[in-house]
Design a protein around this motif. Structure first.
Motif, mmCIF file in Angstrom:
data_model
loop_
_atom_site.group_PDB
_atom_site.id
_atom_site.type_symbol
_atom_site.label_atom_id
_atom_site.label_comp_id
_atom_site.label_asym_id
_atom_site.label_seq_id
_atom_site.Cartn_x
_atom_site.Cartn_y
_atom_site.Cartn_z
ATOM 1 N N ILE A 178 0.821 -1.126 0.225
ATOM 2 C CA ILE A 178 0.128 0.147 0.064
ATOM 3 C C ILE A 178 0.776 1.191 0.050
ATOM 4 C CG2 ILE A 178 -1.634 1.402 1.433
ATOM 5 C CD1 ILE A 178 -2.658 -1.393 2.319
ATOM 6 N N ALA A 179 1.845 1.465 0.692
ATOM 7 C CA ALA A 179 2.900 2.270 0.926
ATOM 8 C C ALA A 179 3.534 2.623 -0.239
ATOM 9 C CB ALA A 179 3.859 2.223 2.091
ATOM 10 N N SER A 180 3.896 1.664 -1.055
ATOM 11 C CA SER A 180 4.623 1.847 -2.312
ATOM 12 C C SER A 180 3.643 2.146 -3.555
ATOM 13 C CB SER A 180 5.270 0.419 -2.697
ATOM 14 O OG SER A 180 6.327 -0.171 -1.812
ATOM 15 N N LEU A 181 2.274 1.803 -3.384
ATOM 16 C CA LEU A 181 1.381 2.290 -4.414
ATOM 17 C C LEU A 181 1.121 3.597 -4.278
ATOM 18 C CD1 LEU A 181 -0.639 1.437 -6.603
ATOM 19 C CD2 LEU A 181 -2.216 0.854 -4.715
ATOM 20 N N ARG A 182 0.934 4.070 -3.243
ATOM 21 C CA ARG A 182 0.664 5.466 -2.714
ATOM 22 C C ARG A 182 2.017 6.297 -3.225
ATOM 23 N NH1 ARG A 182 -3.514 8.933 -1.251
ATOM 24 N NH2 ARG A 182 -2.709 10.729 0.065
ATOM 25 N N ARG A 183 3.117 5.913 -3.062
ATOM 26 C CA ARG A 183 4.095 6.816 -3.537
ATOM 27 C C ARG A 183 4.386 6.542 -4.908
ATOM 28 N NH1 ARG A 183 9.064 4.556 -4.698
ATOM 29 N NH2 ARG A 183 8.353 2.711 -3.736
ATOM 30 N N LEU A 184 4.034 5.468 -5.601
ATOM 31 C CA LEU A 184 4.374 5.385 -7.154
ATOM 32 C C LEU A 184 3.336 6.187 -7.996
ATOM 33 C CD1 LEU A 184 5.382 1.558 -7.260
ATOM 34 C CD2 LEU A 184 6.549 3.587 -7.577
ATOM 35 N N THR A 185 1.957 6.355 -7.421
ATOM 36 C CA THR A 185 1.154 7.078 -8.020
ATOM 37 C C THR A 185 0.953 8.470 -7.504
ATOM 38 O OG1 THR A 185 -0.662 6.445 -5.942
ATOM 39 C CG2 THR A 185 -0.583 5.059 -8.035
ATOM 40 N N GLY A 186 1.981 8.977 -6.849
ATOM 41 C CA GLY A 186 1.969 10.562 -6.707
ATOM 42 C C GLY A 186 0.901 10.965 -5.527
ATOM 43 N N GLY A 187 0.603 9.974 -4.833
ATOM 44 C CA GLY A 187 -0.601 10.128 -3.911
ATOM 45 C C GLY A 187 -1.792 10.304 -4.529
ATOM 46 N N GLU A 188 -1.919 10.000 -5.655
ATOM 47 C CA GLU A 188 -3.330 9.805 -6.325
ATOM 48 C C GLU A 188 -4.227 8.609 -5.741
ATOM 49 O OE1 GLU A 188 -3.482 9.664 -10.538
ATOM 50 O OE2 GLU A 188 -1.891 11.374 -10.852
ATOM 51 N N ALA A 189 -3.474 7.679 -5.155
ATOM 52 C CA ALA A 189 -4.329 6.605 -4.906
ATOM 53 C C ALA A 189 -5.098 6.937 -3.562
ATOM 54 C CB ALA A 189 -3.396 5.214 -4.492
ATOM 55 N N SER A 190 -6.400 6.781 -3.480
ATOM 56 C CA SER A 190 -7.228 7.036 -2.313
ATOM 57 C C SER A 190 -7.376 5.998 -1.268
ATOM 58 C CB SER A 190 -8.555 7.435 -2.790
ATOM 59 O OG SER A 190 -9.654 7.646 -1.548
ATOM 60 N N LEU A 191 -6.510 6.243 -0.012
ATOM 61 C CA LEU A 191 -6.536 5.030 0.860
ATOM 62 C C LEU A 191 -7.606 5.019 1.970
ATOM 63 C CD1 LEU A 191 -3.732 5.106 -0.248
ATOM 64 C CD2 LEU A 191 -2.961 4.744 1.938
ATOM 65 N N SER A 192 -8.297 3.844 2.040
ATOM 66 C CA SER A 192 -9.234 4.055 3.337
ATOM 67 C C SER A 192 -8.610 4.028 4.490
ATOM 68 C CB SER A 192 -10.094 2.657 3.365
ATOM 69 O OG SER A 192 -9.420 1.583 3.427
ATOM 70 N N ALA A 193 -9.205 4.323 5.649
ATOM 71 C CA ALA A 193 -8.522 4.515 6.755
ATOM 72 C C ALA A 193 -7.700 3.189 7.320
ATOM 73 C CB ALA A 193 -9.401 4.746 8.135
ATOM 74 N N GLU A 194 -8.528 2.121 6.858
ATOM 75 C CA GLU A 194 -7.618 0.819 7.341
ATOM 76 C C GLU A 194 -6.472 0.641 6.488
ATOM 77 O OE1 GLU A 194 -11.918 0.459 8.345
ATOM 78 O OE2 GLU A 194 -11.104 1.321 6.637
ATOM 79 N N ALA A 195 -6.500 1.012 4.851
ATOM 80 C CA ALA A 195 -5.230 0.974 4.173
ATOM 81 C C ALA A 195 -4.233 1.887 4.784
ATOM 82 C CB ALA A 195 -5.715 1.004 2.777
ATOM 83 N N ARG A 196 -4.550 3.096 5.124
ATOM 84 C CA ARG A 196 -3.701 4.128 5.654
ATOM 85 C C ARG A 196 -2.884 3.696 6.792
ATOM 86 N NH1 ARG A 196 -5.056 8.081 8.964
ATOM 87 N NH2 ARG A 196 -7.320 7.695 8.307
ATOM 88 N N ILE A 197 -3.682 3.147 7.875
ATOM 89 C CA ILE A 197 -2.923 2.546 8.895
ATOM 90 C C ILE A 197 -2.038 1.486 8.689
ATOM 91 C CG2 ILE A 197 -3.457 1.486 11.168
ATOM 92 C CD1 ILE A 197 -3.912 4.568 10.939
#
Length: 254
Positions: A178-197
């Motif tokens: 999840i952290a890698s996906l968030r980084r590779l999409t430049g923050g475009e990936a919208s994370l649920s609270a569960e995914a963010r934690i």
């Protein structure tokens, strides 16, 4: 169960175990199965050798019949490895075993989660291929919108009564993806609270290898004589391949 369990509106969602996978599969277009010790780590090792890996939920006589049906070798339990049956759920044993082009890998959690996909794409993720999986997801547009949502599912372990035991190694593996996906999409990936934690848990680990060794599951494997399995599972981003379930078997994405 109510629709709020779907974590709707987010591109990246996180849950635990087969029941969690069943919930997310109602909406997501891709499921990432994470079972670090050691189904998905074993899948990554087998796929590196060029094998196709057929997940199967039970290690019993039906597994033998299924392996024969698939014209595949059958992986046995860690302590059942022999000259005649050198393949097992142990990543270290798989590295030492002769090449098997087709392999049945019984795993109650990993296989059951894979089967819950409900038509969604299924990917095997672990610490060894977390960034590769995230890059594959981003390249296919998964996670950036709710319409292309991805569900990352930590398999966890089981208590003696059959209840789910959340396992830190799977939290770290899921969080790494999840952290890698968030980084590779430049923050475009919208994370649920569960995914963010889950992503935050991975980022909070100063030494993933040590955390795996200190975890309950890691200590159990080390104490049982399988320290190499824990070391292989901790090889962060050592594998560039993404195992995708196609035709009932995991093989490297092309």
């Amino acid at each position: 169960m109510g629709d709020h369990f779907l974590q709707s509106g987010h591109g990246v969602r996180f849950e635990w175990g087969p029941a969690g996978a069943e919930q997310l599969a109602r909406e997501v277009t891709c499921l990432v199965v994470v079972d670090v010790l050691s189904f998905t780590t074993s899948v990554s090792v087998a796929v590196e050798s060029g094998a196709r890996v057929f997940p199967y939920p039970w290690r019993d006589e039906t597994a033998h019949a299924f392996a024969e049906q698939m014209d595949a070798e059958l992986a046995v339990g860690r302590r059942a490895v022999s000259r005649d049956a050198p393949w097992s759920l142990s990543p270290a044993a798989l590295r030492r075993a002769p090449f098997a082009p087709r392999l049945v890998l019984p795993s109650p959690n990993g296989s059951t989660i894979s089967a819950a996909a409900n038509g969604a794409a299924v990917v095997a993720g672990c610490l060894r291929n977390a960034t590769a999986v995230a890059a594959w997801l981003a390249g296919h547009g998964y996670g950036t919108t709710a319409e292309r949502a991805v569900g990352v599912v930590a398999a966890g372990e089981r208590w003696p009564d059959g209840g789910l035991r959340p396992a830190v190694e799977d939290l770290l593996g899921a969080g790494a993806v999840i952290a890698s996906l968030r980084r590779l999409t430049g923050g475009e990936a919208s994370l649920s609270a569960e995914a963010r934690i889950a992503a935050a848990a991975f980022r909070a680990s100063a030494d993933v290898g040590q955390d795996l060794r200190d975890s309950v599951s890691g200590r159990e494997l080390i104490g049982g004589g399988f320290p190499e399995d824990v070391s292989i599972a901790a090889e962060l981003d050592a594998c560039p391949l993404v195992p995708v379930l196609t035709g009932g078997a995991f093989s490297a994405a092309r």
